[in-house]
Design an enzyme around this catalytic site. Structure first.
Site, PDB file in Angstrom:
ATOM      1  N   ILE A 192       8.820   5.876  17.112  1.00 56.46           N
ATOM      2  CA  ILE A 192       8.528   6.692  15.923  1.00 56.46           C
ATOM      3  C   ILE A 192       7.328   7.623  16.158  1.00 56.46           C
ATOM      4  O   ILE A 192       7.395   8.819  15.895  1.00 56.46           O
ATOM      5  CB  ILE A 192       8.230   5.805  14.684  1.00 56.46           C
ATOM      6  CG1 ILE A 192       9.286   4.708  14.520  1.00 56.46           C
ATOM      7  CG2 ILE A 192       8.073   6.657  13.421  1.00 56.46           C
ATOM      8  CD1 ILE A 192      10.612   5.119  13.948  1.00 56.46           C
ATOM      9  N   ARG A 250       2.195  13.813  13.599  1.00 56.18           N
ATOM     10  CA  ARG A 250       2.386  13.650  12.156  1.00 56.18           C
ATOM     11  C   ARG A 250       2.470  14.968  11.389  1.00 56.18           C
ATOM     12  O   ARG A 250       1.669  15.250  10.485  1.00 56.18           O
ATOM     13  CB  ARG A 250       1.286  12.750  11.566  1.00 56.18           C
ATOM     14  CG  ARG A 250       1.181  11.444  12.288  1.00 56.18           C
ATOM     15  CD  ARG A 250       0.331  10.455  11.575  1.00 56.18           C
ATOM     16  NE  ARG A 250       1.057   9.711  10.550  1.00 56.18           N
ATOM     17  CZ  ARG A 250       0.525   8.715   9.866  1.00 56.18           C
ATOM     18  NH1 ARG A 250      -0.708   8.362  10.038  1.00 56.18           N
ATOM     19  NH2 ARG A 250       1.239   8.084   8.969  1.00 56.18           N
ATOM     20  N   PRO A 251       3.435  15.817  11.746  1.00 62.12           N
ATOM     21  CA  PRO A 251       3.594  17.084  11.030  1.00 62.12           C
ATOM     22  C   PRO A 251       4.148  16.843   9.621  1.00 62.12           C
ATOM     23  O   PRO A 251       4.587  15.730   9.309  1.00 62.12           O
ATOM     24  CB  PRO A 251       4.628  17.822  11.880  1.00 62.12           C
ATOM     25  CG  PRO A 251       5.415  16.745  12.554  1.00 62.12           C
ATOM     26  CD  PRO A 251       4.481  15.585  12.744  1.00 62.12           C
ATOM     27  N   ILE A 252       4.116  17.892   8.769  1.00 64.31           N
ATOM     28  CA  ILE A 252       4.751  17.736   7.446  1.00 64.31           C
ATOM     29  C   ILE A 252       5.828  18.810   7.239  1.00 64.31           C
ATOM     30  O   ILE A 252       6.148  19.175   6.112  1.00 64.31           O
ATOM     31  CB  ILE A 252       3.738  17.719   6.282  1.00 64.31           C
ATOM     32  CG1 ILE A 252       2.902  19.007   6.236  1.00 64.31           C
ATOM     33  CG2 ILE A 252       2.849  16.517   6.321  1.00 64.31           C
ATOM     34  CD1 ILE A 252       2.253  19.207   4.871  1.00 64.31           C
ATOM     35  N   ASP A 253       6.377  19.287   8.364  1.00 63.43           N
ATOM     36  CA  ASP A 253       7.385  20.349   8.278  1.00 63.43           C
ATOM     37  C   ASP A 253       8.625  19.922   7.479  1.00 63.43           C
ATOM     38  O   ASP A 253       9.214  20.729   6.756  1.00 63.43           O
ATOM     39  CB  ASP A 253       7.794  20.808   9.688  1.00 63.43           C
ATOM     40  CG  ASP A 253       8.319  19.669  10.531  1.00 63.43           C
ATOM     41  OD1 ASP A 253       7.605  18.649  10.664  1.00 63.43           O
ATOM     42  OD2 ASP A 253       9.455  19.761  11.033  1.00 63.43           O
ATOM     43  N   ASP A 259       4.787  -0.016  12.090  1.00 63.92           N
ATOM     44  CA  ASP A 259       3.496  -0.505  11.608  1.00 63.92           C
ATOM     45  C   ASP A 259       3.208  -1.944  12.040  1.00 63.92           C
ATOM     46  O   ASP A 259       2.105  -2.444  11.814  1.00 63.92           O
ATOM     47  CB  ASP A 259       3.432  -0.418  10.069  1.00 63.92           C
ATOM     48  CG  ASP A 259       3.160   1.002   9.601  1.00 63.92           C
ATOM     49  OD1 ASP A 259       2.937   1.883  10.449  1.00 63.92           O
ATOM     50  OD2 ASP A 259       3.169   1.233   8.377  1.00 63.92           O
ATOM     51  N   LYS A 272       0.830  -1.217   0.000  1.00 68.06           N
ATOM     52  CA  LYS A 272       0.000   0.000   0.000  1.00 68.06           C
ATOM     53  C   LYS A 272       0.858   1.257   0.000  1.00 68.06           C
ATOM     54  O   LYS A 272       0.616   2.182  -0.781  1.00 68.06           O
ATOM     55  CB  LYS A 272      -0.916  -0.004   1.235  1.00 68.06           C
ATOM     56  CG  LYS A 272      -1.643   1.325   1.442  1.00 68.06           C
ATOM     57  CD  LYS A 272      -2.393   1.362   2.739  1.00 68.06           C
ATOM     58  CE  LYS A 272      -1.608   1.731   3.949  1.00 68.06           C
ATOM     59  NZ  LYS A 272      -1.460   3.152   4.259  1.00 68.06           N
ATOM     60  N   ASN A 273       1.852   1.297   0.868  1.00 63.28           N
ATOM     61  CA  ASN A 273       2.605   2.550   0.998  1.00 63.28           C
ATOM     62  C   ASN A 273       3.501   2.835  -0.209  1.00 63.28           C
ATOM     63  O   ASN A 273       3.807   3.986  -0.486  1.00 63.28           O
ATOM     64  CB  ASN A 273       3.414   2.559   2.308  1.00 63.28           C
ATOM     65  CG  ASN A 273       2.501   2.737   3.511  1.00 63.28           C
ATOM     66  OD1 ASN A 273       1.333   3.088   3.370  1.00 63.28           O
ATOM     67  ND2 ASN A 273       3.030   2.489   4.700  1.00 63.28           N
ATOM     68  N   ARG A 282      -8.624   0.263   4.918  1.00 59.39           N
ATOM     69  CA  ARG A 282      -7.729   1.197   4.228  1.00 59.39           C
ATOM     70  C   ARG A 282      -6.474   0.500   3.712  1.00 59.39           C
ATOM     71  O   ARG A 282      -5.884   0.928   2.726  1.00 59.39           O
ATOM     72  CB  ARG A 282      -7.286   2.306   5.196  1.00 59.39           C
ATOM     73  CG  ARG A 282      -8.403   3.243   5.572  1.00 59.39           C
ATOM     74  CD  ARG A 282      -7.918   4.258   6.536  1.00 59.39           C
ATOM     75  NE  ARG A 282      -6.717   4.879   5.992  1.00 59.39           N
ATOM     76  CZ  ARG A 282      -6.109   5.900   6.538  1.00 59.39           C
ATOM     77  NH1 ARG A 282      -6.580   6.418   7.638  1.00 59.39           N
ATOM     78  NH2 ARG A 282      -5.041   6.411   6.001  1.00 59.39           N
ATOM     79  N   CYS A 339      -4.176   8.042   9.854  1.00 59.02           N
ATOM     80  CA  CYS A 339      -4.454   7.506  11.187  1.00 59.02           C
ATOM     81  C   CYS A 339      -3.949   8.440  12.270  1.00 59.02           C
ATOM     82  O   CYS A 339      -2.896   9.062  12.133  1.00 59.02           O
ATOM     83  CB  CYS A 339      -3.772   6.147  11.340  1.00 59.02           C
ATOM     84  SG  CYS A 339      -4.564   4.853  10.391  1.00 59.02           S
ATOM     85  N   ARG A 391      -3.389  10.006   4.454  1.00 59.39           N
ATOM     86  CA  ARG A 391      -2.120  10.662   4.720  1.00 59.39           C
ATOM     87  C   ARG A 391      -1.359  10.931   3.407  1.00 59.39           C
ATOM     88  O   ARG A 391      -0.773  11.980   3.211  1.00 59.39           O
ATOM     89  CB  ARG A 391      -1.317   9.714   5.624  1.00 59.39           C
ATOM     90  CG  ARG A 391       0.058  10.167   5.943  1.00 59.39           C
ATOM     91  CD  ARG A 391       0.077  10.968   7.199  1.00 59.39           C
ATOM     92  NE  ARG A 391       1.404  11.436   7.520  1.00 59.39           N
ATOM     93  CZ  ARG A 391       1.640  12.640   7.999  1.00 59.39           C
ATOM     94  NH1 ARG A 391       0.668  13.478   8.212  1.00 59.39           N
ATOM     95  NH2 ARG A 391       2.868  12.994   8.299  1.00 59.39           N
TER      96      ARG A 391
END
Ligand code: UD1
Length: 434
Positions: A331, A125-128, A309, A22-23, A401, A120, A96
């Protein structure tokens, strides 16, 4: 509302085939829009995350066609690459990986306008790191009112980028944008997960020039144009790991087909430590367990370390192992929300900060459970399959998902599991299974 009804206690035996990762698929499907030519992607897992991303890709004007259940044709020609381009719909905010469209569109059109990612709830879960990377490539990035990321540049120019934290998403996203930037980009402290290598391989098949994917320094020499390609996605390491843990928890014997055993080493070695048998073949693994399981210690780390995961699945198995186990999540900060569900099944687990201290019990008892997120939801399915009695799991849309035909695959191994809608159907299931 659909729920899983599971009667536990069966030893799971047989063979199953693992779907595409999936990823990896999420990065690859986004990358496919970076050319105006057709891309044909095989082994795309038929799960709601990939279908949602494909809907978003179609929504911006690309042609998307399922050639069969696992093969998708994408042609990015119809995308209007001007300032009217905007990725936002009720679906995209739920996943995500919508963020990969920022890197892909910014690379191709020097402009991206994408709703902020959901996904999730397993931590902040920042995207900086993604936005800092784009800025280094010369883009101006704004997070605007309404939860959107708008990134634009006159011309992306290659740069030296050091990631403060190892991030799968940022590594892929920067790699996507840098592919069509002018000159050379170096990503240092890059993530090394198998799906990063897979996205890089796909981009290279499209004409990109990426070296070093799978190591912590990735070098991208920008090209002016990408072309169409055919590509087959690697097998899903986490789906495979889930069935490995399931085999052990139910003291079963499962041949798991279509895997790359090397990607499973961290999981295999922990299961072996616990007393299971793992036999590796070229593209399959057999996992067996009988008798008592032993406690161990697990710490999640970026690849090749133990995958976060798989943390919930392993903690579930360890909760049925003899002795005290320690599971450290390094993580994400909010990844123990399934513990309270396991405790209601009889598990003895105490969470202190990012550490779970697990005292193994003989058995779980079936209970009414709620899936807190995708992977933890799958862990609860494992717990329910190993438990005595019936469990009902709510919020299974999380699990859908990322797991294709999860209930069907489990039934094919002898598991007693159904998707049911109404209380009446659940009542009937309980009467039927006794
Ligand atoms: C991806 C996977 C997810 C997996 C995770 C770690 C996808 C769609 N999801 O998520 O299944 O659990 O990798 O293997 O592929 N971070 C920052 N700033 C950022 C980005 C990340 O601080 O801009 C932090 C995160 O909070 C986290 C760590 O970096 O603590 C790793 O996150 P990252 O690898 O980026 O995870 P995702 O890409 O979101």
């Amino acid at each position: 509302m659909e729920r899983y009804a599971i009667k536990g206690g069966k030893v799971l035996e047989g063979e199953i085939t693992i779907a595409g990762a999936k990823n990896a698929a999420l990065g690859i499907l986004a990358a496919a829009v970076m050319t105006d030519e057709e891309c044909i992607i095989e082994n795309v897992p038929y799960v709601s995350d990939t279908r949602t991303l494909l809907k978003a890709i179609e929504g911006i004007g690309a042609k998307v066609k399922y050639l069969d259940r696992h093969t998708v044709s994408i042609c990015g020609k119809g995308i209007r690459g001007d300032r009217s381009l905007s990725v936002d719909d009720e679906y995209i905010r739920k996943i995500r990986a919508s963020y990969y469209l920022i890197g892909a569109l910014l690379g191709k059109y020097s402009y991206a306008n994408v709703a902020l990612p959901g996904g999730c709830d397993i931590g902040a879960r920042p995207i900086d790191l993604h936005t800092k990377g784009f800025e280094k490539l010369g883009a101006k990035v704004d997070t605007v009112h309404g939860g959107k990321v708008v990134a634009e540049a006159d011309q992306l120019v290659g740069a030296h980028i050091y990631l403060d934290t190892v991030s799968v998403g940022a590594t892929i996203n920067i790699m996507l944008a840098a592919t069509l930037a002018e000159g050379k980009t170096t990503i240092e402290n890059a993530a090394k997960e198998p799906h990063i290598v897979d996205v890089a391989n796909f981009l290279n098949t499209m004409g990109a020039n990426i070296k070093g994917a799978g190591t912590d320094v990735i070098r991208v020499r920008g090209v002016t144009k990408l072309h169409g390609a055919e590509y087959s996605i690697i097998p899903d390491q986490i789906e495979a790991g889930t069935f490995m843990a399931m085999a052990v928890a139910t003291r079963g014997n499962i041949l798991i087909q279509n895997v790359i055993p090397k990607h499973l080493e961290a999981i295999s070695s922990k299961l072996i430590e616990m007393g299971a048998t793992v036999i590796e073949y070229d593209d399959s693994v057999r996992v067996m367990a009988d008798g008592k399981l032993k406690s161990t210690q697990i710490k999640t780390l970026p690849y090749p370390g133990f995958p976060t995961d798989m943390q919930a699945h392993m903690a579930t198995v360890l909760a049925l192992a003899e002795g005290t186990s320690i599971v450290t999540e390094s993580i994400f900060e909010n990844r123990f929300r399934y513990v309270q569900e396991l405790v209601r099944m009889g598990a003895k687990i105490r969470v202190e900060g990012n550490v779970a201290i697990i005292n193994g019990v003989q058995k779980f008892l079936g209970a009414n459970l709620t899936a807190p997120d995708l992977r933890a939801g799958a862990a609860l399915v494992i717990a329910a399959l190993a438990a005595e009695g019936v469990s009902v799991i709510e919020d299974i849309e999380y699990i859908k998902r990322g797991y294709e035909d999860f209930d069907e695959k489990i039934r094919s191994l002898g598991g007693n599991m159904e998707i049911l809608d109404t209380d009446k159907d659940i009542q009937k299931f309980k009467l039927r299974v006794g």
